[in-house]
Design an enzyme around this catalytic site. Structure first.
Site, short mmCIF file in Angstrom:
data_model
loop_
_atom_site.label_atom_id
_atom_site.label_comp_id
_atom_site.label_asym_id
_atom_site.label_seq_id
_atom_site.Cartn_x
_atom_site.Cartn_y
_atom_site.Cartn_z
N CYS A 171 77.86 35.04 34.09
CA CYS A 171 76.66 35.34 34.41
C CYS A 171 76.07 34.46 35.53
O CYS A 171 75.79 33.61 35.03
CB CYS A 171 76.00 36.27 33.29
SG CYS A 171 74.14 36.68 34.06
N CYS A 175 62.61 32.93 40.73
CA CYS A 175 62.55 34.74 40.17
C CYS A 175 61.32 35.24 40.93
O CYS A 175 60.36 34.24 39.84
CB CYS A 175 62.97 35.41 40.25
SG CYS A 175 63.46 36.90 40.06
N CYS A 193 58.39 40.89 36.39
CA CYS A 193 58.81 41.56 35.39
C CYS A 193 58.13 40.75 34.58
O CYS A 193 58.56 39.65 34.39
CB CYS A 193 59.83 41.94 34.86
SG CYS A 193 61.14 42.52 36.81
N CYS A 236 68.48 35.37 30.31
CA CYS A 236 68.14 34.72 31.30
C CYS A 236 66.96 34.07 31.19
O CYS A 236 65.12 34.18 30.61
CB CYS A 236 67.23 35.82 32.12
SG CYS A 236 68.30 37.22 32.47
N1 SAH Z 1 66.75 40.70 39.02
C1 SAH Z 1 67.86 41.54 38.95
C2 SAH Z 1 68.52 40.61 38.28
C3 SAH Z 1 68.58 39.64 37.15
S1 SAH Z 1 67.76 39.74 36.02
C4 SAH Z 1 67.22 42.22 37.89
O1 SAH Z 1 66.39 42.38 37.71
O2 SAH Z 1 68.49 43.34 37.80
C5 SAH Z 1 69.10 40.84 34.87
C6 SAH Z 1 69.12 41.56 33.95
O3 SAH Z 1 67.87 41.57 32.79
C7 SAH Z 1 68.00 42.83 34.02
O4 SAH Z 1 68.32 44.05 33.85
C8 SAH Z 1 66.49 42.27 32.98
O5 SAH Z 1 65.17 43.21 33.33
C9 SAH Z 1 66.94 42.02 32.69
N2 SAH Z 1 66.14 41.40 31.69
C10 SAH Z 1 65.01 39.69 31.73
N3 SAH Z 1 64.53 39.43 30.94
C11 SAH Z 1 64.44 40.41 30.02
C12 SAH Z 1 64.37 39.87 28.29
N4 SAH Z 1 63.72 39.38 28.13
N5 SAH Z 1 65.47 40.84 27.23
C13 SAH Z 1 66.06 41.54 27.75
N6 SAH Z 1 66.61 42.04 29.34
C14 SAH Z 1 65.59 40.83 29.93
#
Ligand code: SAH
Length: 338
Positions: free
Chosen positions: A98, A105, A109, A326
């Site tokens: 990964c 970023c 979110c 992440c």
């Molecule tokens: N920016 C891209 C890819 C990176 S994040 C995206 O948004 O898809 C990869 C995945 O991890 C995304 O689905 C994201 O929403 C999720 N993610 C981020 N933080 C998380 C958390 N605390 N718990 C579970 N999934 C998470």
């Protein structure tokens, strides 16, 4: 450099054409990071290359191996002292890496640790390749699949990411099949439209995380720019054009998006879509009081979707003992240095 770019350099420095294949093979298949190790090149060519070119490489700053499942997290240092993370997951069918695509970023979110300090830089194609290469060398085993699901929004670093995917796939390099590469996006619609024209057979994963704008607006700022109808329309166009099934990621957060009504609304939204839903028990974010849903709630959510013919799986949690999600390791490391 792509094979073609390297070919131009070899020509410019007056070397015969066959040298391109040799040098490319050392860089992208044998994965050496010193020109001196390219033993089938003449000494004078090696010197010429070292004087004028540099092979960039990430340094492993920290490495953590999960005792539970072998998942290994790497904290890499870039040449400018920035830090990024990558993880390798050991599945029965092979090793999946990964990768991060940006330092930080800027998508914001609310449940994600990668975005807390915004974006600091885009990763270059070479830096992304180096994440995979250094892990393959460290592991001593082949990497068979790659997911662009680490820190960063891949479509916000579009050109470098597309070049990275093509080079990963290159048969003169690691030759990782396009179907073994997954790009995850929070839903940058214009870039998704562009991606569908690239003629790639990769899997597109879309972070949906909510069945409607009301909930999505609370947790994903991008949703205020692109509403859910526009996003799903873009997804439909993408799968129509590429004939590839889209994966929707849906992180279940207790009391936020995990109700039965949410599941039902989601089935309505996705009913005509060529897709698969991957439910992710959220990694708790204590600062925001986000906690993962109970196992029974997760199973019930999956059952509602599956019963309506929307294929749904629950993501297995790996590396929970090593802060493998992440942004978690980088954040902890930065805090302790402060
Ligand atoms: N920016 C891209 C890819 C990176 S994040 C995206 O948004 O898809 C990869 C995945 O991890 C995304 O689905 C994201 O929403 C999720 N993610 C981020 N933080 C998380 C958390 N605390 N718990 C579970 N999934 C998470």
């Amino acid at each position: 450099m792509t094979f073609t770019e390297l070919e131009t350099v070899i020509k410019e420095i007056g070397e015969p054409k066959f040298r391109t294949k040799q040098v490319y093979d050392w860089l992208h298949s044998k994965l050496v990071t010193e020109f001196d190790d390219m033993t089938n090149l003449s000494k004078s060519l090696r010197e010429k290359l070292s004087e004028n070119y540099k092979i960039s490489k990430l340094e492993i700053v920290e490495k953590r191996v999960s005792e539970k499942d072998g998942t290994t997290k790497y904290l890499f240092g870039l040449e400018n002292d920035n830090l990024i993370e990558a993880v390798v997951m050991r599945y029965s069918y092979g090793n999946a890496v990964c990768v991060s695509t940006q330092v930080g970023c800027r998508m914001g979110c609310t449940f994600c640790a990668s975005t807390l300090d915004g974006v600091e830089a885009n990763l270059s194609t070479g830096e992304m390749l180096s994440e995979v290469y250094e892990i393959q060398k460290d592991l001593g085993e082949r990497i068979s699949s790659v997911v662009l699901m680490g820190s960063g929004e891949p479509l916000d670093n579009y050109d470098n990411v597309i070049k990275f995917i093509r080079m990963l796939n290159d048969e003169n390099g690691l030759g990782i099949g396009q179907r073994h590469i997954t790009l995850s996006t929070c839903g940058l619609i214009d870039k998704m439209n562009k991606l569908q024209e690239e003629d790639l057979q990769i899997t597109l994963a879309v972070s949906l995380h909510a069945p409607n704008d009301e909930i999505r607006n609370q947790i994903m700022p991008i949703s205020r720019k692109h509403d859910i109808d526009s996003l799903l329309l873009a997804c439909k166009q993408y799968s129509d054009q590429t004939k590839r099934r889209i994966t929707f990621e849906y992180a279940l957060i207790k009391g936020v998006n995990d109700s039965e009504d949410c599941a039902k609304e989601l089935t309505q939204r996705l009913k005509n879509m060529l897709c698969h839903v991957n439910l992710i028990p959220v990694n708790d974010v204590k600062e925001r009081s986000y906690f993962k849903s109970n196992d029974e709630t997760i199973a019930a959510f999956a059952e509602i979707l599956n019963s309506k013919g929307i294929e749904t799986t629950i993501r297995r949690k790996l590396g929970s003992d090593i802060n493998a999600a992440c942004g978690q390791l980088r954040k902890g490391y930065k805090n302790s240095r402060r």
